[in-house]
Enzyme design. Sequence first.
Site, PDB file in Angstrom:
ATOM      1  N   GLU A 145      16.838  21.658 133.004  1.00 38.66           N
ATOM      2  CA  GLU A 145      17.848  20.877 132.294  1.00 38.66           C
ATOM      3  C   GLU A 145      19.204  21.554 132.531  1.00 38.66           C
ATOM      4  OE1 GLU A 145      18.199  21.062 127.963  1.00 38.66           O
ATOM      5  OE2 GLU A 145      18.403  18.881 127.942  1.00 38.66           O
ATOM      6  N   GLU A 196      13.443  18.605 118.244  1.00 44.37           N
ATOM      7  CA  GLU A 196      14.027  17.656 119.212  1.00 44.37           C
ATOM      8  C   GLU A 196      14.671  18.519 120.285  1.00 44.37           C
ATOM      9  OE1 GLU A 196      14.082  14.347 119.316  1.00 44.37           O
ATOM     10  OE2 GLU A 196      13.039  14.006 117.431  1.00 44.37           O
ATOM     11  N   THR A 242      14.866  23.914 124.373  1.00 45.10           N
ATOM     12  CA  THR A 242      13.428  24.203 124.324  1.00 45.10           C
ATOM     13  C   THR A 242      13.196  25.685 124.085  1.00 45.10           C
ATOM     14  OG1 THR A 242      12.887  22.277 125.646  1.00 45.10           O
ATOM     15  CG2 THR A 242      11.306  24.096 125.723  1.00 45.10           C
ATOM     16  N   CYS A 270      20.783  14.962 125.737  1.00 46.27           N
ATOM     17  CA  CYS A 270      19.360  15.261 125.941  1.00 46.27           C
ATOM     18  C   CYS A 270      18.629  14.148 126.678  1.00 46.27           C
ATOM     19  CB  CYS A 270      18.696  15.527 124.594  1.00 46.27           C
ATOM     20  SG  CYS A 270      18.892  14.155 123.442  1.00 46.27           S
ATOM     21  N   GLY A 290      17.832  21.183 119.556  1.00 46.97           N
ATOM     22  CA  GLY A 290      18.480  22.158 120.431  1.00 46.97           C
ATOM     23  C   GLY A 290      17.627  22.377 121.671  1.00 46.97           C
ATOM     24  N   LYS A 346      22.556  24.359 109.256  1.00 45.70           N
ATOM     25  CA  LYS A 346      23.373  25.279 110.062  1.00 45.70           C
ATOM     26  C   LYS A 346      23.826  24.520 111.297  1.00 45.70           C
ATOM     27  CE  LYS A 346      23.245  27.827 113.351  1.00 45.70           C
ATOM     28  NZ  LYS A 346      24.408  27.633 114.277  1.00 45.70           N
TER      29      LYS A 346
HETATM   30  P1  NAD Z   1      20.680  25.795 121.388  1.00 44.64           P
HETATM   31  O1  NAD Z   1      19.214  25.745 121.313  1.00 44.64           O
HETATM   32  O2  NAD Z   1      21.335  26.904 122.099  1.00 44.64           O
HETATM   33  O3  NAD Z   1      21.307  25.794 119.915  1.00 44.64           O
HETATM   34  C1  NAD Z   1      20.970  24.813 118.976  1.00 44.64           C
HETATM   35  C2  NAD Z   1      21.195  25.365 117.589  1.00 44.64           C
HETATM   36  O4  NAD Z   1      20.280  26.436 117.374  1.00 44.64           O
HETATM   37  C3  NAD Z   1      22.592  25.941 117.344  1.00 44.64           C
HETATM   38  O5  NAD Z   1      23.000  25.625 116.039  1.00 44.64           O
HETATM   39  C4  NAD Z   1      22.358  27.440 117.488  1.00 44.64           C
HETATM   40  O6  NAD Z   1      23.277  28.222 116.756  1.00 44.64           O
HETATM   41  C5  NAD Z   1      20.963  27.574 116.906  1.00 44.64           C
HETATM   42  N1  NAD Z   1      20.228  28.765 117.339  1.00 44.64           N
HETATM   43  C6  NAD Z   1      20.378  29.490 118.468  1.00 44.64           C
HETATM   44  N2  NAD Z   1      19.507  30.526 118.489  1.00 44.64           N
HETATM   45  C7  NAD Z   1      18.786  30.449 117.347  1.00 44.64           C
HETATM   46  C8  NAD Z   1      17.719  31.221 116.804  1.00 44.64           C
HETATM   47  N3  NAD Z   1      17.222  32.271 117.431  1.00 44.64           N
HETATM   48  N4  NAD Z   1      17.202  30.833 115.616  1.00 44.64           N
HETATM   49  C9  NAD Z   1      17.676  29.750 114.981  1.00 44.64           C
HETATM   50  N5  NAD Z   1      18.692  28.989 115.436  1.00 44.64           N
HETATM   51  C10 NAD Z   1      19.229  29.336 116.620  1.00 44.64           C
HETATM   52  O7  NAD Z   1      21.118  24.377 121.969  1.00 44.64           O
HETATM   53  P2  NAD Z   1      22.572  23.858 122.284  1.00 44.64           P
HETATM   54  O8  NAD Z   1      23.052  24.545 123.516  1.00 44.64           O
HETATM   55  O9  NAD Z   1      23.398  23.899 121.059  1.00 44.64           O
HETATM   56  O10 NAD Z   1      22.271  22.317 122.577  1.00 44.64           O
HETATM   57  C11 NAD Z   1      21.821  21.845 123.798  1.00 44.64           C
HETATM   58  C12 NAD Z   1      20.328  21.596 123.765  1.00 44.64           C
HETATM   59  O11 NAD Z   1      19.997  20.680 122.712  1.00 44.64           O
HETATM   60  C13 NAD Z   1      19.847  20.929 125.035  1.00 44.64           C
HETATM   61  O12 NAD Z   1      18.647  21.533 125.457  1.00 44.64           O
HETATM   62  C14 NAD Z   1      19.585  19.486 124.596  1.00 44.64           C
HETATM   63  O13 NAD Z   1      18.655  18.786 125.391  1.00 44.64           O
HETATM   64  C15 NAD Z   1      19.115  19.674 123.201  1.00 44.64           C
HETATM   65  N6  NAD Z   1      19.244  18.436 122.430  1.00 44.64           N
HETATM   66  C16 NAD Z   1      18.116  17.702 122.152  1.00 44.64           C
HETATM   67  C17 NAD Z   1      18.212  16.494 121.466  1.00 44.64           C
HETATM   68  C18 NAD Z   1      16.993  15.663 121.154  1.00 44.64           C
HETATM   69  O14 NAD Z   1      17.108  14.734 120.346  1.00 44.64           O
HETATM   70  N7  NAD Z   1      15.849  15.937 121.746  1.00 44.64           N
HETATM   71  C19 NAD Z   1      19.465  16.039 121.055  1.00 44.64           C
HETATM   72  C20 NAD Z   1      20.592  16.810 121.359  1.00 44.64           C
HETATM   73  C21 NAD Z   1      20.472  18.014 122.046  1.00 44.64           C
END
Ligand code: NAD
Length: 498
Positions: free
Chosen positions: A400, A269, A249, A303, A247, A194
């Site tokens: 963050e 991650e 935390t 990230c 995504g 997804k």
């Molecule tokens: P997010 O957590 O809002 O969303 C990530 C994904 O999760 C999206 O596809 C979203 O649709 C899905 N999602 C949202 N709610 C959900 C739920 N309840 N159940 C299942 N899936 C759900 O994050 P974002 O805003 O898309 O991305 C930014 C974040 O990602 C930042 O915190 C960043 O640090 C992190 N990130 C981490 C890494 C790493 O390697 N550690 C890499 C890239 C981004």
Amino acid sequence: MSLTNLSPATLDFLHRRHGHFIGGRWVQSASGRSFDVHDPASGEKIASCAAGDAHEIDLAVKAARAAFEGPWSKFTAAQRSVILWKIADLVQANFQQLFELEILDNGLPTPLAQYVCGMVVPEFFRYYAGWPTKIEGATIPAAPQGKPPNEVISFTLREPIGVVGAITPWNSPLPMVMLKIAPALATGCTLVLKPAELTPLTAMRLAEICQEAGVPDGVINIVNGYGADAGAALAAHPGIDKIAFTGSTEVGRAIVKAAAGNLKKVTLELGGKSPVVVFPDADLDQVIPGAARACFFLQGQNCMAGTRLFVHEKIHDKVVEGIAAIAKSMKLGPGLDPSSEFGPLISAKQRDRVAGFVDAGKREGGELVCGGTSPNRPGYFFEPTVLTHMSSEMTPVKNEIFGPVLCVQTFGDNDLDRIAREANSTIYGLSGSVWTRDLGIAMQMVRKIDSGQVSVNMHAAIDPAMPFGGNKQSGWGREFGKEGLEPYLKTKGISMTW
Ligand code: NAD
């Protein structure tokens, strides 16, 4: 470049009625719901995409299970290697289209998109193409039930974990998807992915490229949709053996709860707030551009971003002046204009969130050196920003931001324990860097910083072979390298007598 200057392949792709890729075919949502995709550099709608929910997730999980137990299980390790290599070749053959789609979807500048689509993604698939033929178990000198060595043999089998559910963010769409698909194919797993609803385009195109490379139908499935619907249904589905999530935390915690139903394995991650620690003997010609890049790369929507700069007070003014000069000189503009050096943020919501953190920093005593506002132009731009006089309790330092905001703190002594305590003072532990010519200081700091990655005289040193992942609330497990395969494998212990 305006949309009319795009390659015919990109225009054709944008004009499609995008659905879900299930069992090797495009299907629309049963609910008929859809969402729009926007170019963050203009705010204009560029595509429309079906919004899936539990229904499409269930179809995709069934397709992935059938492929896992059926055709995919017959592929030899060497055949999987060939496919992974072919994917890399096809990514390069489709470079122009992937490059344009990635920029339109995410807003990254041209040089970075060239690097990502032309180098990072193909090289990563080639690295994992080398692994299928090297995944081995072990023979174990065990003596079950007291049997002597000539009456028993014990060994382990490494087996694919099964059907993987992958959920990815918007900040670097194609690499995030690559990080899930490559180890899944290398180990013989199947996948339901997804992608982020803000950036679904290159994930869909990559699924087609994988099919063209010989990946059987049902091995890679894409369900588009919102996190609360499609994402949550995937995390909770009893037919999924493992979730690979990248995504925030906050959502990571929701994934863990959802996964508890069938105790599926989970790798996470998550977010970061990485320190950049600069000692007074460091080479400032390296430090100044290095620290600017560490924070402003991908507009800070990264990230690993080095968003907390700890700099010795002796060199503070010179370093801040140098970084601010770079920040002010960066040309903001759409990624498709090759002269742009700094792209937009992903959405109006993200831009307003970043502005809110800058305001909080100023209210709490920070001094704005540069940036801090959105230029008056279409799209979701926000200037690269430097705040000084910051401390670890302040809102923009603790959280963050996921935007181009550098918070500067100083230190005046060489008490490495104290400096490391400050560097470790957030809930995150993803990346970090130390800048010094003194190898003794560098090695002590490397050990003291509690992060999954620490670089010396460079920041966020990423390579397909180097494990990457978070300590503390930055995640569970590692991606990249040999360690990145482990979560996609399970070990079976076998003892045999006769
Ligand atoms: P997010 O957590 O809002 O969303 C990530 C994904 O999760 C999206 O596809 C979203 O649709 C899905 N999602 C949202 N709610 C959900 C739920 N309840 N159940 C299942 N899936 C759900 O994050 P974002 O805003 O898309 O991305 C930014 C974040 O990602 C930042 O915190 C960043 O640090 C992190 N990130 C981490 C890494 C790493 O390697 N550690 C890499 C890239 C981004």
